[in-house]
Design a protein around this motif. Sequence first.
Motif, PDB file in Angstrom:
ATOM      1  N   VAL A  45      42.442 119.501 -25.595  1.00 48.56           N
ATOM      2  CA  VAL A  45      42.261 118.141 -26.087  1.00 48.56           C
ATOM      3  C   VAL A  45      41.290 117.415 -25.169  1.00 48.56           C
ATOM      4  O   VAL A  45      41.458 117.397 -23.952  1.00 48.56           O
ATOM      5  CB  VAL A  45      43.603 117.386 -26.132  1.00 48.56           C
ATOM      6  CG1 VAL A  45      43.390 115.950 -26.587  1.00 48.56           C
ATOM      7  CG2 VAL A  45      44.578 118.100 -27.055  1.00 48.56           C
ATOM      8  N   SER A  46      40.279 116.820 -25.745  1.00 44.25           N
ATOM      9  CA  SER A  46      39.252 116.153 -24.963  1.00 44.25           C
ATOM     10  C   SER A  46      39.734 114.796 -24.484  1.00 44.25           C
ATOM     11  O   SER A  46      40.354 114.038 -25.229  1.00 44.25           O
ATOM     12  CB  SER A  46      37.986 115.983 -25.800  1.00 44.25           C
ATOM     13  OG  SER A  46      37.041 115.191 -25.116  1.00 44.25           O
ATOM     14  N   VAL A  78      31.001 119.925 -28.447  1.00 49.85           N
ATOM     15  CA  VAL A  78      30.101 121.030 -28.795  1.00 49.85           C
ATOM     16  C   VAL A  78      30.305 122.174 -27.806  1.00 49.85           C
ATOM     17  O   VAL A  78      30.979 122.022 -26.786  1.00 49.85           O
ATOM     18  CB  VAL A  78      28.614 120.583 -28.761  1.00 49.85           C
ATOM     19  CG1 VAL A  78      28.327 119.519 -29.811  1.00 49.85           C
ATOM     20  CG2 VAL A  78      28.242 120.066 -27.370  1.00 49.85           C
ATOM     21  N   LEU A  79      29.715 123.315 -28.126  1.00 46.73           N
ATOM     22  CA  LEU A  79      29.751 124.454 -27.214  1.00 46.73           C
ATOM     23  C   LEU A  79      28.554 124.396 -26.269  1.00 46.73           C
ATOM     24  O   LEU A  79      27.412 124.236 -26.701  1.00 46.73           O
ATOM     25  CB  LEU A  79      29.726 125.768 -27.992  1.00 46.73           C
ATOM     26  CG  LEU A  79      31.022 126.181 -28.691  1.00 46.73           C
ATOM     27  CD1 LEU A  79      30.788 127.434 -29.533  1.00 46.73           C
ATOM     28  CD2 LEU A  79      32.139 126.431 -27.676  1.00 46.73           C
ATOM     29  N   LEU A  84      33.647 124.837 -24.593  1.00 47.41           N
ATOM     30  CA  LEU A  84      33.704 123.616 -25.369  1.00 47.41           C
ATOM     31  C   LEU A  84      33.626 122.418 -24.429  1.00 47.41           C
ATOM     32  O   LEU A  84      34.387 122.325 -23.467  1.00 47.41           O
ATOM     33  CB  LEU A  84      34.998 123.565 -26.186  1.00 47.41           C
ATOM     34  CG  LEU A  84      35.097 122.463 -27.246  1.00 47.41           C
ATOM     35  CD1 LEU A  84      34.079 122.702 -28.352  1.00 47.41           C
ATOM     36  CD2 LEU A  84      36.507 122.399 -27.822  1.00 47.41           C
ATOM     37  N   VAL A  85      32.695 121.493 -24.706  1.00 44.46           N
ATOM     38  CA  VAL A  85      32.471 120.348 -23.824  1.00 44.46           C
ATOM     39  C   VAL A  85      32.343 119.074 -24.650  1.00 44.46           C
ATOM     40  O   VAL A  85      32.120 119.109 -25.856  1.00 44.46           O
ATOM     41  CB  VAL A  85      31.194 120.538 -22.966  1.00 44.46           C
ATOM     42  CG1 VAL A  85      31.314 121.744 -22.054  1.00 44.46           C
ATOM     43  CG2 VAL A  85      29.953 120.669 -23.865  1.00 44.46           C
ATOM     44  N   CYS A 105      29.954 117.107 -20.763  1.00 46.20           N
ATOM     45  CA  CYS A 105      30.969 116.895 -19.734  1.00 46.20           C
ATOM     46  C   CYS A 105      32.178 117.790 -19.927  1.00 46.20           C
ATOM     47  O   CYS A 105      32.476 118.227 -21.041  1.00 46.20           O
ATOM     48  CB  CYS A 105      31.455 115.444 -19.771  1.00 46.20           C
ATOM     49  SG  CYS A 105      30.138 114.250 -19.696  1.00 46.20           S
ATOM     50  N   ASP A 106      32.901 118.003 -18.845  1.00 53.26           N
ATOM     51  CA  ASP A 106      34.174 118.705 -18.900  1.00 53.26           C
ATOM     52  C   ASP A 106      35.156 117.904 -19.759  1.00 53.26           C
ATOM     53  O   ASP A 106      35.257 116.684 -19.638  1.00 53.26           O
ATOM     54  CB  ASP A 106      34.722 118.867 -17.486  1.00 53.26           C
ATOM     55  CG  ASP A 106      36.005 119.660 -17.461  1.00 53.26           C
ATOM     56  OD1 ASP A 106      37.083 119.037 -17.592  1.00 53.26           O
ATOM     57  OD2 ASP A 106      35.950 120.895 -17.318  1.00 53.26           O
ATOM     58  N   LEU A 107      35.879 118.596 -20.636  1.00 56.21           N
ATOM     59  CA  LEU A 107      36.779 117.925 -21.569  1.00 56.21           C
ATOM     60  C   LEU A 107      37.844 117.096 -20.864  1.00 56.21           C
ATOM     61  O   LEU A 107      38.232 116.027 -21.353  1.00 56.21           O
ATOM     62  CB  LEU A 107      37.477 118.956 -22.465  1.00 56.21           C
ATOM     63  CG  LEU A 107      36.628 119.678 -23.508  1.00 56.21           C
ATOM     64  CD1 LEU A 107      37.494 120.687 -24.263  1.00 56.21           C
ATOM     65  CD2 LEU A 107      36.015 118.705 -24.490  1.00 56.21           C
TER      66      LEU A 107
END
Length: 255
Positions: A45-46, A78-79, A84-85, A105-107
Amino acid sequence: MRKITYSLIFILVLGAMVYGFFYFFRLSKKVELSPAVMPLKPIPVSSFAKFIGETVVYDVIYKRVRIGRATLACLPDVLLGSVLVSHVSFKTQVMRFQDLENIYCDLKTMLPLRIERDIQQLFAKERIVEEYNQSAYAVKITKTKGSRSEVLEFKNDGPIHNPIIFPYSVRLNPDLEVGWKDAIRLATRSYTIKLVAIESVSVPAGNYQAYHFASEPRSFDIWISADQNSVPIKMRGDGMFGYTLLMRKYSQRSP
């Protein structure tokens, strides 16, 4: 003849039952799946999930004169390679100057992993790529202008932030009080950011109660609305070419 027929039917039914039993028993055992059909890993989860679909449009002000427009947008994840970021874009248009930043960025941590900047001036274009190694507190910056490239490398004593992204982490803080402080490290400098006041602020989009954050040493100020949207409504830099961003429009669409 009937006995033979009934016996044959009985044998077929019994055979089907036995086959079904063993088939079920075989399926009940643990089966190793080939990589092609392995279950997908849970998608993280972002931290940016709340903001995805958000767009903020600013007037760029220099010495009280509107000279351009800037747009901040939180885009769908997006990848980046196979990772996934989160994806945020920031576009500035000032007369014949345009700067588009795509920030990945890191999620979870909201720390930048890669930034791609495309700068277009009247007679020149420049591309800047920033590659972050957050475990080593390092960033590699590659600047390309025409056929010439320059590579710069910097290290800091902790995770390296990005000034455009940093306000998102502040916006998720539910316990803001005047006097709150946090550290922000950039490629070449470090600051303390402090909540100095809650003020009434007027911008083209309207009037707001806002949290006023200021950096120490003094270099920039950020005002974030003290409401459920917690939007950066005003930003000001105090450098040689000091500027101010004033929010003109805010929109939020579901991701």
